[in-house]
Design an enzyme around this catalytic site. Structure first.
Site, PDB file in Angstrom:
ATOM      1  N   HIS A   1       0.867  -1.177   0.000  1.00 34.15           N
ATOM      2  CA  HIS A   1       0.000   0.000   0.000  1.00 34.15           C
ATOM      3  C   HIS A   1       0.899   1.220   0.000  1.00 34.15           C
ATOM      4  O   HIS A   1       1.816   1.323   0.813  1.00 34.15           O
ATOM      5  CB  HIS A   1      -0.884  -0.018   1.258  1.00 34.15           C
ATOM      6  CG  HIS A   1      -1.693   1.216   1.410  1.00 34.15           C
ATOM      7  ND1 HIS A   1      -1.347   2.224   2.287  1.00 34.15           N
ATOM      8  CD2 HIS A   1      -2.819   1.619   0.793  1.00 34.15           C
ATOM      9  CE1 HIS A   1      -2.239   3.184   2.198  1.00 34.15           C
ATOM     10  NE2 HIS A   1      -3.140   2.848   1.306  1.00 34.15           N
TER      11      HIS A   1
ATOM     12  N   GLY B   1      -2.743   8.022   5.034  1.00 34.24           N
ATOM     13  CA  GLY B   1      -2.390   6.733   5.600  1.00 34.24           C
ATOM     14  C   GLY B   1      -0.926   6.505   5.331  1.00 34.24           C
ATOM     15  O   GLY B   1      -0.327   7.157   4.487  1.00 34.24           O
ATOM     16  N   THR B   2      -0.348   5.596   6.051  1.00 31.93           N
ATOM     17  CA  THR B   2       1.059   5.313   5.832  1.00 31.93           C
ATOM     18  C   THR B   2       1.210   4.112   4.905  1.00 31.93           C
ATOM     19  O   THR B   2       0.225   3.503   4.508  1.00 31.93           O
ATOM     20  CB  THR B   2       1.789   5.105   7.175  1.00 31.93           C
ATOM     21  OG1 THR B   2       3.195   5.144   6.943  1.00 31.93           O
ATOM     22  CG2 THR B   2       1.384   3.800   7.834  1.00 31.93           C
ATOM     23  N   VAL B   3       2.419   3.790   4.551  1.00 30.99           N
ATOM     24  CA  VAL B   3       2.685   2.692   3.631  1.00 30.99           C
ATOM     25  C   VAL B   3       2.606   1.356   4.361  1.00 30.99           C
ATOM     26  O   VAL B   3       2.679   1.302   5.590  1.00 30.99           O
ATOM     27  CB  VAL B   3       4.065   2.853   2.960  1.00 30.99           C
ATOM     28  CG1 VAL B   3       4.148   4.166   2.205  1.00 30.99           C
ATOM     29  CG2 VAL B   3       5.188   2.728   3.952  1.00 30.99           C
TER      30      VAL B   3
END
Length: 189
Positions: free
Chosen positions: A8, A175-177
């Site tokens: 993601h 959002g973060t990875v």
């Protein structure tokens, strides 16, 4: 055994209609680079944990994504990064929080898991640990991107006008990875 890998990009909510073809191409290129890094580990028979760390490092080093270089600012105008890793085969985890100088927070989270009795280290203690074990460090300017700075300015304006959490537009949520991998030996990370 089959291998699997998913990631993601954590670049916030990006709508196609709000991106130029060039911007979309840049995001896709960054995602492909990260996917290729993790996939290469798995194809060589490497561990799932190594694959997810390779993916996330590639994203942390790319200023387009919300991790490492390109992290979102907090309301004090600072970038305080965090990361976590989990090794399903060992049922172990490590995490870090409040980092401002560690180039690849995911590698420090892994080091917390593998080299300390702790699950989490934060702020000065985490950065001191990073220095002791030789993790690459960077000055705050390395992590800055104008895009993230401008996003903070918009957020500050919104808050000054009385906006609350329920008023945050979808395209400003960040959002973060992340990455998940399954290796040939059935290990999940």
């Amino acid at each position: 055994m089959t291998i699997a890998l998913a990631l993601h990009g954590g670049a916030g909510t990006l709508r196609r209609q709000d991106m130029s073809a060039e911007q979309e191409k840049a995001y896709r290129k960054g995602l492909e680079k990260a996917l290729d890094a993790g996939h290469a580990v798995l194809l060589a028979g490497g561990r799932a944990l190594d694959a997810v760390c390779a993916c996330v490092c590639a994203l942390e080093d790319d200023p387009l994504f919300n991790a490492g270089c390109g992290s979102v600012y907090n309301l004090d105008g600072k970038q305080e990064m965090e990361a976590a890793v989990m090794d399903g085969s060992l049922q172990d985890a490590g995490s870090v929080t409040g980092l401002s100088q560690v180039q690849n927070p995911v590698l420090l989270a892994r080091a917390v898991m593998e080299r300390t009795p702790h699950v989490t280290l934060g702020f000065a203690a985490a950065e001191d640990f990073a220095r002791r074990i030789g993790q690459p460090m960077q000055p705050p300017a390395y992590f800055h991107t104008e895009k993230r700075w401008q996003a903070l300015q918009l957020e500050m304006e919104r808050l000054a006008q009385g906006g609350g959490d329920e008023d945050i537009p979808e395209d400003r949520k960040h959002g973060t990875v992340g990455a998940v991998a399954l290796d040939e030996q059935g290990r999940l990370a």
